[in-house]
Design a protein around this motif. Structure first.
Motif, mmCIF file in Angstrom:
data_model
loop_
_atom_site.group_PDB
_atom_site.id
_atom_site.type_symbol
_atom_site.label_atom_id
_atom_site.label_comp_id
_atom_site.label_asym_id
_atom_site.label_seq_id
_atom_site.Cartn_x
_atom_site.Cartn_y
_atom_site.Cartn_z
ATOM 1 N N SER A 176 0.871 -1.173 0.000
ATOM 2 C CA SER A 176 0.000 0.000 0.000
ATOM 3 C C SER A 176 0.906 1.219 0.000
ATOM 4 N N THR A 177 1.282 1.610 -1.210
ATOM 5 C CA THR A 177 2.274 2.675 -1.343
ATOM 6 C C THR A 177 1.823 3.947 -0.662
ATOM 7 N N ARG A 178 0.551 4.309 -0.881
ATOM 8 C CA ARG A 178 0.043 5.560 -0.335
ATOM 9 C C ARG A 178 0.188 5.609 1.191
ATOM 10 N N THR A 179 -0.285 4.573 1.848
ATOM 11 C CA THR A 179 -0.274 4.566 3.310
ATOM 12 C C THR A 179 1.153 4.444 3.836
ATOM 13 N N ARG A 180 1.925 3.558 3.222
ATOM 14 C CA ARG A 180 3.297 3.360 3.688
ATOM 15 C C ARG A 180 4.107 4.656 3.581
ATOM 16 N N LEU A 181 4.034 5.293 2.412
ATOM 17 C CA LEU A 181 4.837 6.503 2.226
ATOM 18 C C LEU A 181 4.333 7.644 3.102
ATOM 19 N N SER A 182 3.051 7.653 3.411
ATOM 20 C CA SER A 182 2.534 8.689 4.302
ATOM 21 C C SER A 182 3.155 8.543 5.693
ATOM 22 N N PHE A 183 3.216 7.314 6.178
ATOM 23 C CA PHE A 183 3.864 7.070 7.475
ATOM 24 C C PHE A 183 5.350 7.429 7.415
ATOM 25 N N GLU A 184 5.999 7.033 6.324
ATOM 26 C CA GLU A 184 7.439 7.275 6.227
ATOM 27 C C GLU A 184 7.738 8.771 6.156
ATOM 28 N N ALA A 185 6.930 9.499 5.353
ATOM 29 C CA ALA A 185 7.107 10.950 5.266
ATOM 30 C C ALA A 185 6.876 11.585 6.638
ATOM 31 N N ALA A 186 5.846 11.105 7.340
ATOM 32 C CA ALA A 186 5.533 11.651 8.669
ATOM 33 C C ALA A 186 6.743 11.514 9.596
ATOM 34 N N MET A 187 7.317 10.322 9.634
ATOM 35 C CA MET A 187 8.444 10.081 10.536
ATOM 36 C C MET A 187 9.666 10.896 10.117
ATOM 37 N N MET A 188 9.921 10.937 8.822
ATOM 38 C CA MET A 188 11.079 11.692 8.327
ATOM 39 C C MET A 188 10.915 13.196 8.572
ATOM 40 N N MET B 94 9.905 14.499 11.025
ATOM 41 C CA MET B 94 10.224 14.784 12.430
ATOM 42 C C MET B 94 11.645 14.331 12.769
ATOM 43 N N GLY B 95 12.441 14.032 11.726
ATOM 44 C CA GLY B 95 13.846 13.695 11.952
ATOM 45 C C GLY B 95 14.089 12.253 12.329
ATOM 46 N N GLY B 96 13.045 11.428 12.275
ATOM 47 C CA GLY B 96 13.189 10.016 12.628
ATOM 48 C C GLY B 96 13.612 9.167 11.444
ATOM 49 N N ASN B 97 13.917 7.913 11.724
ATOM 50 C CA ASN B 97 14.323 6.963 10.697
ATOM 51 C C ASN B 97 13.234 5.933 10.441
ATOM 52 N N VAL B 98 13.352 5.263 9.298
ATOM 53 C CA VAL B 98 12.354 4.282 8.897
ATOM 54 C C VAL B 98 13.036 3.014 8.423
ATOM 55 N N LEU B 99 12.527 1.863 8.843
ATOM 56 C CA LEU B 99 12.958 0.590 8.270
ATOM 57 C C LEU B 99 11.741 -0.299 8.131
ATOM 58 N N GLY B 100 11.869 -1.415 7.410
ATOM 59 C CA GLY B 100 10.718 -2.295 7.276
ATOM 60 C C GLY B 100 10.668 -3.015 5.954
ATOM 61 N N PHE B 101 9.460 -3.456 5.602
ATOM 62 C CA PHE B 101 9.279 -4.120 4.315
ATOM 63 C C PHE B 101 7.961 -3.685 3.703
ATOM 64 N N SER B 102 7.885 -3.780 2.345
ATOM 65 C CA SER B 102 6.735 -3.240 1.640
ATOM 66 C C SER B 102 5.832 -4.319 1.057
ATOM 67 N N SER B 103 6.236 -5.581 1.209
ATOM 68 C CA SER B 103 5.337 -6.662 0.810
ATOM 69 C C SER B 103 5.783 -7.951 1.482
ATOM 70 N N ALA B 104 4.858 -8.905 1.548
ATOM 71 C CA ALA B 104 5.129 -10.103 2.337
ATOM 72 C C ALA B 104 6.245 -10.961 1.747
ATOM 73 N N ASP B 105 6.474 -10.888 0.435
ATOM 74 C CA ASP B 105 7.508 -11.746 -0.175
ATOM 75 C C ASP B 105 8.866 -11.496 0.445
ATOM 76 N N SER B 106 9.103 -10.261 0.849
ATOM 77 C CA SER B 106 10.434 -9.987 1.371
ATOM 78 C C SER B 106 10.444 -10.036 2.903
ATOM 79 N N SER B 107 9.451 -10.655 3.495
ATOM 80 C CA SER B 107 9.386 -10.712 4.954
ATOM 81 C C SER B 107 9.575 -12.126 5.471
ATOM 82 N N SER B 108 9.769 -12.248 6.760
ATOM 83 C CA SER B 108 9.940 -13.543 7.399
ATOM 84 C C SER B 108 8.668 -14.389 7.334
ATOM 85 N N ALA B 109 7.536 -13.731 7.032
ATOM 86 C CA ALA B 109 6.274 -14.460 6.969
ATOM 87 C C ALA B 109 6.408 -15.659 6.035
ATOM 88 N N ALA B 110 7.171 -15.441 4.940
ATOM 89 C CA ALA B 110 7.373 -16.511 3.971
ATOM 90 C C ALA B 110 8.034 -17.727 4.610
#
Lengths: 306, 306, 306
Positions: free
Chosen positions: B49-61, B63-79
């Motif tokens: 969900s590009t819109r929601t993800r980038l909104s959170f990331e922009a919000a954190m950035m 305020m000077g914060g950092n962001v890490l994570g994943f954008s879809s399940a294929d690249s996550s441990s869920a697999a």
């Protein structure tokens, strides 16, 4: 310039320096909050590994550094046929240090030979995963206070378990270590470990089939998963599988101060009921993984001295 | 420590605090530019969900914060079969707060119960998407000056539209709200909203089939998409579809100060000719989404007090 | 507000400003280490291109800025049917500048027409890739000291090679440039370049089939790949292919100060034995690409003046 390809790349003394530095970071993280300002870590993950990738990224960010890279091969130049040698030369222009995960054994080594920045092997096929081993050592030393005079049970798939082989190699360098090797017959440690490492160095070890056989003797229990497909037969799997599942009942056989480690992710080899047991430290281990990687980055970038 | 699972998790008074804070951020963003320095947001997106993800990331950035994570399940441990409970325990070692999107309803709730950091539900299946609702409320309050005494048209698929259900629930807590529910017969709001929320609380509402029927009465028009597949028949679809497409002609029927909102992405339910109309505020809404998430992060991290 | 769609968007004088700024950045990177603090770059890559994406990200991070975005279309809103126009309006709320890669020609142009932030075309189909061209110019000017009075060999697939067309267009604006166009018959430059650019402007050029024919005349050799599928026949491919592979033997024919450039990734059109030759500057070119993008970002953000 140094790289990290295998847990044995560092001498025991160098490892001591690294683990001490990790301990100092844990004690006073604020002191390190900007130490990597202006530095960039490249995470080159040719196969996904969220846990390892995010651990590196958190480590770098905790020190004020930046992160760039890719999390799977589909989004990398590899798809266009570029060699690892060429990729690392490119990345050398973009970042100050890199962590590489690759499905092929030796790929990070090839990269390191063509790199002008330090390369960390973040797992290469079934071969090595040195930052996991350093994490394991840091967890044990932090919570037990020592890396010698320990009886360590390694439980699960000891034949294919890269993590287990590395940990044996790493701990074999300390005094008075006893290994209890707990696995089904078909998944015993390979000969090159049994003969070339354990017997060669005269290290005490015992191979058993059931966790209950040795549980009460252990200072450390290192659990790993046993995959069903690796048993010889369905019957054998059904007969044996419960021997490799740690639950609250089995924990009653263990010492008060035994620690349970696991490289994670776990599937069902540790029941969730064990999570509440204070001896279960596998989630603390994740946190130690971040400190270990922070220390490693500082040393490889030569911000801190060996 | 608090989490955000549903828009109703916060009282009206708490929401007021959040919306006021968002307003203050909008008025003076520079004041907040470093307020999250040294903090990390994990964006755990098990579905893209590009819109929601980038909104959170922009919000954190912002305020000077950092962001890490994943954008879809294929690249996550869920697999690799890891449970959400285990993943969040790992992430708790890596980040200070997390936003989780998951295709399964309730996954963020499970995460929050095992987390040592605040968890924000960034959308769980057809269930909840509370930061969208807070965004909608902030947009309305900022541009209308109030959240009470409003006539709100909700247009499109009211049966399956998660966003619409949440907005009804959220606005139902304010005084003198009238809902105009505009949808094809087969896509009317579900009974548990009609009976348990609107009738139960004695809220004015009217169900109509055509946008033109009520357009001139509205203070707010909240548009959503009607998918062709959800109509009973092709004939019915052809007969009705134009009723749910907002264009310049229909806008002439609307009040001078009516606002058009849309959660986006839009496909064709709003003609691009409407974009130029000053009453079309769906792109402003995106900006309010960033301010809303900034305020939310500050409150959940307890950098700002409720 | 300006965008960058094509290498010809900037006048020769503007390019001079940009290349001078890039030179200053190279000479004193510390001066620029925080110049983009609080700014965000969005990397919108609708198709993967690790090299280009990471070059932009490194550029922004080198100046203290932040980066957000996506690295392939699967994880973007495009999958939900959103138009590029709507996406850029959203991104305008999240970032201060954006770099867009898109498989469709013209997509970045459409974005720029709807954007309230500067848009950089980071490659649109077979059309344009202006930051590659600026990188090439910076590399040549930095290492040769000039962009005029040069004999430039362009070798490989000159028919479909976007990079080559852009470079011809860009260099055609400087005095006394001679092009040696080295390609198989079926992959010669298209008429609209030969007629409309070279002949129209009275620029010297020569078309040859074999690299050896002109190698000794060149100041610059710009290599690109020739794909097997693009030959008329297997026989023709076998007869000709060695003519387009640069190796140590051919390098002996070249001048002492000839430079070899390549947009990378290379496959086998340059033997790895050439990498050691000081005239091989294709990895330096990667580094110049970062400086060029840093300068570009500063100018488009109007932090530095044209």
């Amino acid at each position: 310039m140094r790289h990290l390809m295998s847990p044995l790349d560092f001498s025991v003394q160098e490892l001591d320096t690294l683990l001490n530095l990790a301990g100092d970071i844990q004690a006073d993280p604020a002191k390190y909050a900007k130490i990597c300002e202006g530095r960039k870590l490249a995470t080159l993950f040719y196969e996904p590994s969220t846990r390892t990738r995010l651990s590196f990224e958190a480590a770098m960010m905790n020190m004020g550094g930046n992160v760039l890279g890719f999390s799977s091969a589909d989004s990398s130049s590899a798809a266009k046929g570029e060699s690892v040698s060429d990729t690392i030369r490119m990345i050398s222009c973009y970042a100050d240090i890199c962590a590489m995960r690759h499905p092929k054994e030796g790929a990070p080594l090839v990269a390191s030979m063509n790199s002008s920045i330090p390369v960390i092997n973040a797992g290469d096929g079934g071969h090595q995963h040195p930052t996991q081993t350093i994490t394991d050592l840091l967890t044990i030393r932090s919570l037990k206070g020592r890396l010698d005079n320990l009886t360590i049970g390694l439980c699960g798939d000891l034949k294919f378990g890269r993590t287990v082989h590395s940990l044996i190699n790493a701990l074999a360098r300390y005094d008075n270590i006893t290994f209890m090797l707990i696995s089904p017959n078909e998944l015993k440690i390979p000969d090159y470990i049994r003969t070339d490492v354990l017997e060669e160095k005269g290290i005490h070890f015992k191979e058993v089939e059931r966790l209950e056989d040795v549980l009460s003797d252990l200072d450390i229990l290192y659990m790993t998963r046993v995959q069903k497909e690796r048993f010889f037969s369905e019957d054998e799997y059904i007969r044996m599988k419960d021997c490799y599942i740690l639950n609250a009942e089995k924990m009653q056989l263990a010492r008060e101060d035994m620690l349970v480690l696991h490289p994670l992710p776990r599937v069902n080899e540790i029941s969730v009921e064990v999570d509440k047991d204070p001896r279960a430290v596998y989630f603390k281990q994740v946190q130690y993984g971040v400190y270990a990687r922070m220390a490693l980055i500082l040393l490889l970038l030569e911000i801190k001295k060996w």
